[in-house]
Structure formats: C-alpha cells, structure tokens
Design an enzyme around this catalytic site. Structure first.
Site, short mmCIF file in Angstrom:
data_model
loop_
_atom_site.label_atom_id
_atom_site.label_comp_id
_atom_site.label_asym_id
_atom_site.label_seq_id
_atom_site.Cartn_x
_atom_site.Cartn_y
_atom_site.Cartn_z
CG HIS A 123 3.00 -3.50 -2.43
ND1 HIS A 123 3.52 -2.62 -1.51
CD2 HIS A 123 2.15 -2.77 -3.20
CE1 HIS A 123 3.01 -1.41 -1.74
NE2 HIS A 123 2.19 -1.48 -2.77
CE LYS B 166 -3.11 3.00 0.48
NZ LYS B 166 -2.69 3.70 -0.79
CB SER C 40 -4.60 3.11 4.70
OG SER C 40 -4.05 3.81 3.62
P1 A3P Z 1 -3.89 7.03 4.77
O1 A3P Z 1 -4.82 6.34 3.81
O2 A3P Z 1 -4.04 6.49 6.17
O3 A3P Z 1 -3.98 8.50 4.72
P2 A3P Z 1 1.21 3.77 0.27
O4 A3P Z 1 2.07 4.84 -0.32
O5 A3P Z 1 1.97 2.61 0.79
O6 A3P Z 1 0.10 3.41 -0.65
O7 A3P Z 1 0.57 4.38 1.59
C1 A3P Z 1 -0.40 5.39 1.53
C2 A3P Z 1 -0.65 5.88 2.94
O8 A3P Z 1 0.48 6.66 3.36
C3 A3P Z 1 -1.87 6.80 3.02
O9 A3P Z 1 -2.38 6.64 4.34
C4 A3P Z 1 -1.19 8.15 2.81
O10 A3P Z 1 -1.96 9.25 3.24
C5 A3P Z 1 0.04 7.97 3.67
N1 A3P Z 1 1.09 8.95 3.35
C6 A3P Z 1 1.61 9.25 2.14
N2 A3P Z 1 2.51 10.24 2.24
C7 A3P Z 1 2.56 10.58 3.55
C8 A3P Z 1 3.27 11.57 4.29
N3 A3P Z 1 4.11 12.41 3.70
N4 A3P Z 1 3.06 11.64 5.63
C9 A3P Z 1 2.19 10.80 6.24
N5 A3P Z 1 1.49 9.86 5.60
C10 A3P Z 1 1.66 9.75 4.26
#
Ligand code: A3P
Length: 295
Positions: free
Chosen positions: A108, A48, A138
């Site tokens: 991860h 996340k 998240s």
């Molecule tokens: P939130 O749940 O706080 O919205 P991962 O890809 O490591 O699983 O992380 C997911 C998190 O990154 C989520 O956070 C998601 O919304 C955020 N995320 C993904 N793409 C993004 C972007 N282009 N800009 C900002 N946040 C992004």
C-alpha cells in the site's frame, strides 16, 4: 485533541510524514532495502481499493484458472504484504524472502516510499484505484473491525481525518496521483475498481494480457466466477475468517462487506458531499484522472 487521542487505540508511527503502523516503522530500513526479483508481480493499492480481489484474480491467472491450487492457503499467506510486520508473525519481507519465484506481492506504499529495487528490477505492477468516496466508506468500516489499526471514531470524525490524509498509509490524493503520474515510466497497469465491477471478464482479460498470458474463454469464465463477490465472501481463503476476532472482528463489519460502487451515498451527508466535491475538484484539477462514483 484529547478526544482524538482517546479514540486512537493502536500505535502508529511515521515515515517521511506518511502514517504507518509502528512495527512497520521499526523495521523500515529492512523494508526499504527489500530485494525484488525480475519476475515478481506487485499489486499496489491505496487501502480498500480492491487489493484482495486483485490478488485472487492474478493468482488464478498465473495458475491458468486452477481453483484448487488457488485455495492452497489464505490470501494473506500466498501474497506477502511487504511493509507489514504483524508481530509475533514474520514480517512481509521475511515471508517474501522465503518464497519461491514467481512471487505475487502486495503493497500500500505511496510511490516515494516504494523500495527502489522494484523500479531497478523493472517489476510488473498492477495498480488498482477506487473512487475516493467509496474508499473512505470502506476504510471507515475496516478501521472499525481491524483491531490492529486505530479506531476511526464516528463517521463525522472520520470524514475529516480521511480527507486530511490523517489515516494509516496517508492520504488518498497523494497515493493515487503519485501512482498515476509514474505509470507510463514503468511497467504499470492502472486498473479501476469500478471497471472490474462493470465488466470483470474484460478486465481479467486485460490483466492476463499484461502478464503475457493468453487464456481460453472458459478459463476466463472460471476466474470470473471464482473471484465474484459472493464466491469470495464464502471462501475461507479469501474472506479472512481464519483470522481470530482479536485481529479482525467481523461481528463489527465483515471483511467482504458490500463490494459495490456508490455505497458512499448511504454515508455522506448532503453538506459533507458539497464540501468534499469542492475540495476534490481543486486537488484533481488538471491531473487527467477520472473516477466514476456510480455506475
Ligand atoms: P467494501 O468495504 O466497499 O465492501 P481491500 O482488499 O483493498 O482491503 O479492499 C476491500 C474492499 O474490496 C471491500 O469493499 C470488499 O468488499 C471489496 N471486495 C473484495 N473482493 C471483492 C469482489 N470479489 N468483488 C467486489 N468487491 C470486492
């Protein structure tokens, strides 16, 4: 304890004390013996922290901003997740082995579990770090919607589990501190989620330089636009809408959820915040690693 068991609806195992999906543990030998290639690029994150975002940024950098090509397949197909084994689909190792170079890979894993071949081949690694409070929020919502992970329970229950490191892939502290301490011994670019939010173009430029690419301003602009939260939320190749709801139930919480710094303020109780800050300070003292929890 029995209450805890009831809310766990998906099987986890353990490798050297780190909780990982059972299927990952079953093929651990294969994963640990994974053969990296010199021109691989590895994106490493605690869950996340912005993994998917970085995948899109790096893919577009490698493609000189060719948006059409970047949409050739969903993000989880073009970037194998090396320690995942989403039965009955091929494992991340199999997917990566079948892929032509240069490969973009995702993990991860904490440093002590990373397949040694990555170090031996001196692979370039981009580590994305996100402040612990927003990661917790998240991950809570992600564990609610991802049916392949244990159910998180209530927010209060999750708060205890997460701070104790009792979540898939283990604790945030071990992960982030481990990667921070090793970063100068290898080719590792340490990037903060909060910095990308603050100035995406600056960070995209930094990443492209790390990868040995000098991109024109307009290419940087294209990449910034195509990797913005709103664009990625609408893009079926990045928003995980191609996965069935039996795996990601986006009616519970969308994968592209908020993409903000500071959403923890809408979740943390005042008392939790006090307990958290105290514990956090103790663990992070003297490490020299500073996060921003608001911008
Ligand atoms: P939130 O749940 O706080 O919205 P991962 O890809 O490591 O699983 O992380 C997911 C998190 O990154 C989520 O956070 C998601 O919304 C955020 N995320 C993904 N793409 C993004 C972007 N282009 N800009 C900002 N946040 C992004």
């Amino acid at each position: 304890f029995s209450e805890e068991l009831e809310i766990v609806d998906n099987k986890m195992g353990e490798v050297q004390g780190v909780p990982l999906p059972e299927a990952t543990c079953e093929i651990w030998e294969q994963i640990y013996n994974f053969q990296a290639r010199e021109d691989d690029i590895l994106i490493s994150t605690y869950p996340k922290a912005g993994t998917t975002w970085m995948q899109e940024i790096v893919d577009l950098i490698m493609l000189d901003g060719d948006v059409k090509k970047s949409m050739r397949s969903p993000c989880f197909v073009k970037v194998p997740f090396i320690e995942l084994y989403p039965k009955p689909m091929p494992s991340g190792v199999q997917a990566a082995n079948a892929m032509e170079s240069p490969r973009l890979l995702k993990t991860h894993l904490p440093t002590q579990l990373l397949p040694p071949s990555f170090w031996e081949k001196n692979v370039k690694v981009i580590y994305v770090a996100r402040n612990m409070k927003d990661c917790m929020v998240s991950y809570f919502h992600f564990q609610r919607m991802n049916q392949a992970l244990p159910h998180p329970g209530t927010w209060n229950e999750y708060f205890s589990k997460f701070t104790a490191g009792n979540v898939p892939w283990g604790g945030w502290f071990d992960h982030v501190i481990g990667w921070w301490k090793i970063k100068d011994k290898h080719q590792i670019l340490f990037v903060f989620y909060e910095d990308i939010i603050e100035d995406p173009k600056r960070e995209i430029r930094k990443i492209s330089q790390f990868l040995g690419k000098e991109l024109r301003e307009e290419v940087l602009d294209t990449i910034q636009h195509h990797t913005s939260f709103s664009t990625m939320k609408e893009n079926p190749m990045t928003n995980y809408s191609v996965l069935p709801s039996s795996v990601f139930d986006q009616s519970i919480s969308p994968f592209m959820r908020k993409g903000k710094v500071g959403d923890w303020k809408n979740h943390f109780l005042v008392a939790q915040n006090i307990v958290f800050d105290e514990e956090y300070q103790k663990k992070m003292e003297g490490i020299g690693l500073n996060f921003r929890t608001e911008l």
